[in-house]
Design an enzyme around this catalytic site. Structure first.
Site, PDB file in Angstrom:
ATOM      1  N   SER A 153       0.732  -1.205   0.099  1.00 27.72           N
ATOM      2  CA  SER A 153      -0.034  -0.075  -0.159  1.00 27.72           C
ATOM      3  C   SER A 153       0.945   1.425  -0.181  1.00 27.72           C
ATOM      4  O   SER A 153       1.945   1.401   0.571  1.00 27.72           O
ATOM      5  CB  SER A 153      -0.845   0.046   1.200  1.00 27.72           C
ATOM      6  OG  SER A 153      -1.304   1.382   1.478  1.00 27.72           O
ATOM      7  N   TYR A 212      -2.557   5.823  -5.337  1.00 22.86           N
ATOM      8  CA  TYR A 212      -3.603   6.627  -5.540  1.00 22.86           C
ATOM      9  C   TYR A 212      -3.239   7.857  -6.290  1.00 22.86           C
ATOM     10  O   TYR A 212      -2.363   8.219  -6.527  1.00 22.86           O
ATOM     11  CB  TYR A 212      -3.821   7.435  -4.127  1.00 22.86           C
ATOM     12  CG  TYR A 212      -4.356   6.303  -3.088  1.00 22.86           C
ATOM     13  CD1 TYR A 212      -5.875   6.008  -2.874  1.00 22.86           C
ATOM     14  CD2 TYR A 212      -3.496   5.982  -1.951  1.00 22.86           C
ATOM     15  CE1 TYR A 212      -5.869   5.131  -1.815  1.00 22.86           C
ATOM     16  CE2 TYR A 212      -3.798   5.319  -0.792  1.00 22.86           C
ATOM     17  CZ  TYR A 212      -5.176   4.761  -0.825  1.00 22.86           C
ATOM     18  OH  TYR A 212      -5.630   4.003   0.339  1.00 22.86           O
ATOM     19  N   HIS A 258     -13.606  -2.186  -0.925  1.00 24.99           N
ATOM     20  CA  HIS A 258     -12.594  -1.805  -0.016  1.00 24.99           C
ATOM     21  C   HIS A 258     -12.820  -2.763   1.335  1.00 24.99           C
ATOM     22  O   HIS A 258     -12.783  -2.080   2.340  1.00 24.99           O
ATOM     23  CB  HIS A 258     -12.743  -0.458   0.450  1.00 24.99           C
ATOM     24  CG  HIS A 258     -11.297   0.244   0.573  1.00 24.99           C
ATOM     25  ND1 HIS A 258     -10.579   0.977  -0.202  1.00 24.99           N
ATOM     26  CD2 HIS A 258     -10.195   0.150   1.560  1.00 24.99           C
ATOM     27  CE1 HIS A 258      -9.619   1.688   0.234  1.00 24.99           C
ATOM     28  NE2 HIS A 258      -9.606   1.232   1.434  1.00 24.99           N
TER      29      HIS A 258
HETATM   30  C1  LIG Z   1      -6.450  -2.625   7.902  1.00 23.29           C
HETATM   31  C2  LIG Z   1      -6.840  -2.140   6.591  1.00 23.29           C
HETATM   32  C3  LIG Z   1      -6.031  -1.372   5.805  1.00 23.29           C
HETATM   33  C4  LIG Z   1      -6.404  -1.327   4.323  1.00 23.29           C
HETATM   34  N1  LIG Z   1      -5.517  -0.302   3.596  1.00 23.29           N
HETATM   35  C5  LIG Z   1      -5.832  -0.250   2.441  1.00 23.29           C
HETATM   36  C6  LIG Z   1      -4.827   0.686   1.634  1.00 23.29           C
HETATM   37  O1  LIG Z   1      -4.141   1.219   2.226  1.00 23.29           O
HETATM   38  N2  LIG Z   1      -5.254   0.809   0.385  1.00 23.29           N
HETATM   39  C7  LIG Z   1      -6.194   0.047  -0.334  1.00 23.29           C
HETATM   40  O2  LIG Z   1      -6.255   0.249  -1.477  1.00 23.29           O
HETATM   41  N3  LIG Z   1      -6.968  -0.946   0.352  1.00 23.29           N
HETATM   42  C8  LIG Z   1      -6.698  -0.999   1.742  1.00 23.29           C
HETATM   43  N4  LIG Z   1      -7.386  -1.798   2.387  1.00 23.29           N
HETATM   44  C9  LIG Z   1      -8.505  -2.755   1.761  1.00 23.29           C
HETATM   45  C10 LIG Z   1      -7.837  -3.950   0.948  1.00 23.29           C
HETATM   46  O3  LIG Z   1      -6.994  -3.778   0.202  1.00 23.29           O
HETATM   47  C11 LIG Z   1      -8.916  -4.846   0.667  1.00 23.29           C
HETATM   48  O4  LIG Z   1      -9.702  -4.244  -0.275  1.00 23.29           O
HETATM   49  C12 LIG Z   1      -9.635  -5.519   1.724  1.00 23.29           C
HETATM   50  O5  LIG Z   1      -9.087  -5.687   2.720  1.00 23.29           O
HETATM   51  C13 LIG Z   1     -10.525  -6.550   0.988  1.00 23.29           C
HETATM   52  O6  LIG Z   1     -11.675  -7.258   2.277  1.00 23.29           O
HETATM   53  P1  LIG Z   1     -11.112  -8.569   3.352  1.00 23.29           P
HETATM   54  O7  LIG Z   1     -10.557  -7.614   4.214  1.00 23.29           O
HETATM   55  O8  LIG Z   1     -12.795  -8.883   3.547  1.00 23.29           O
HETATM   56  O9  LIG Z   1     -10.425  -9.617   2.491  1.00 23.29           O
HETATM   57  C14 LIG Z   1      -7.462  -2.034   3.920  1.00 23.29           C
HETATM   58  C15 LIG Z   1      -7.955  -3.012   4.558  1.00 23.29           C
HETATM   59  C16 LIG Z   1      -7.854  -3.291   5.867  1.00 23.29           C
HETATM   60  C17 LIG Z   1      -8.440  -4.373   6.499  1.00 23.29           C
END
Ligand SMILES: Cc1cc2nc3c(=O)[nH]c(=O)nc-3n(C[C@H](O)[C@H](O)[C@H](O)COP(=O)(O)O)c2cc1C
Length: 385
Positions: free
Chosen positions: A110, A133, A280
């Protein structure tokens, strides 16, 4: 690490993470936006599909390799980008990347990670994607494209579902806001988890390692960095920006946050080589549909060529079999590996990936399918209540 070995499934790893972390940190990983309807539906929607097996096929060996972002991976799973990993375990992003490599899977870092992309690249030879982003400061976005080329990243995932931050109420209740306003209950929870709190608070510097150099006023304290990042999210991003990034990068590019066939077509027409169907992980628009329910229509809209990744809700290997049968190239996961990271660092992420690999392979065998390329829509059926 006996407890890790005793974790039979992702739900067990979640329980271990819950025990290991102060409550506000666990909730930051586990929670979603508003009423968390989408968060719950992302997973429960997989149960609406039945697997329809073939029998009496030779399943003594199964072929599971697929190509994602132009890279061969051992089976159709990718680790989604997640920020702030150092908050969950001192070994942070490097632990996740190493575990992904040992399982032959694609890792994504990320923008808001706590490890520099150059450090990931030098420590890690496996296939890797950087999540980017379009910031208000287009120069910062441009700089990331150049740094990723230089460091040898294989692809970019452009996240487009964050024009504003989602309303994560667990974080508000816990006082995990910006600036933090920790409640007495939260402070007590930190005090009761010294195994987490002490190494994390006294360990290596905690910041958004990939962007900190852009903050002139960094010397004035860490909050200026949070302010800087918060201020960079831009509501004016459009398809023109996708065309711009596709041209600058000129390599595998997925748009993360696509939910409709129309937008998926638009993404491909704008130069993307793939789409990540994603809300997300239920952390942004509550009420958005579950990604698994969008696969069929989106695959029909974009045809066989582009990568189609179903992101979010996966908690069992069988979920991945269902998604691929419906038309996904692969699935991606966030929380399942973060629970593992919090529960036991690299060993915990390995445990999460081992669990999912085993479940995936067993499901393929029981479904009578010996080659991922032979998994078809007829192998899944939508259950009607
Ligand atoms: C703690 C956390 C931080 C995340 N940070 C980002 C991020 O920095 N950028 C991003 O595109 N998605 C972020 N996501 C979303 C994840 O990339 C992903 O879309 C999501 O966790 C998928 O769902 P799942 O947790 O049910 O597998 C984050 C998710 C979590 C749980």
């Amino acid at each position: 690490m006996k407890s890790l070995e005793r974790a039979n499934n992702i739900a067990d790893l979640r329980s271990l993470a819950r025990r290991q972390l102060p409550r506000p940190i666990f909730d930051y990983i586990d929670g979603g936006a508003d009423d968390e309807v989408t968060l719950r539906r992302n997973s429960s929607a997989f149960a609406d599909y039945e697997l329809v097996p073939d029998v009496l096929n030779d399943v003594s060996s199964i072929a599971t390799q697929v190509t994602l972002f132009g890279q061969q991976v051992r089976w159709p799973l990718m680790l989604s980008p997640t920020g702030l990993n150092r908050m969950f375990h001192g070994d942070a992003e490097l632990a996740v990347a190493r575990a992904a490599a040992s399982h032959g899977l694609l890792y994504s870092l990320s923008t808001l990670g706590t490890t520099r992309l150059e450090d990931i690249a030098s420590a890690y030879g496996g296939p890797k994607v950087f999540q980017i982003y379009v910031f208000k400061d287009r120069g910062l976005t441009s700089e990331f494209v150049a740094r990723c080329k230089e460091a040898g990243f294989n692809g970019l995932a452009l996240t487009v579902d964050t024009p504003v931050a989602g309303n994560r109420e667990r974080d508000r209740v816990n006082g995990l806001a910006i600036p933090p306003r920790l409640t007495i209950k939260s402070l007590l929870s930190f005090a009761l988890h010294p195994c987490w709190s002490l190494p994390t608070l006294t360990g290596s510097k905690f910041d958004f390692a990939n962007v900190s150099h852009r903050v002139d006023a960094l010397a004035s304290g860490p909050m200026s960095l949070f302010d800087y990042i918060g201020g960079q999210f831009d509501r004016c991003v459009t398809w023109r920006d996708v065309e711009w990034i596709a041209a600058e990068w000129n390599g595998p590019l997925a748009i993360k946050g696509i939910m409709t066939p129309e937008d998926a077509r638009h993404a491909v027409a704008s130069g993307a080589t793939g789409v990540m169907i994603s809300n997300h992980g239920g952390r942004q628009l509550d009420g958005a549909p579950a990604p698994v329910n969008q696969i069929r229509d989106i695959r029909d809209a974009i045809g066989d060529g582009p990568d189609l990744i179903c992101d979010g809700g996966v908690r069992r290997g069988s979920d991945i079999v269902k998604a691929v049968a419906l038309g996904a190239t692969a699935c991606s996961i966030g929380r399942p590996y973060l629970y593992g990271l919090a529960a036991g660092g690299e060993a915990g992420v390995n445990r999460a990936l081992t669990i999912l690999t085993g479940e995936f392979e067993r499901t393929m065998i029981l479904a009578g399918v010996n080659d991922i390329a032979r998994l078809e829509r007829r192998h899944v059926r939508r259950r009607h209540a």
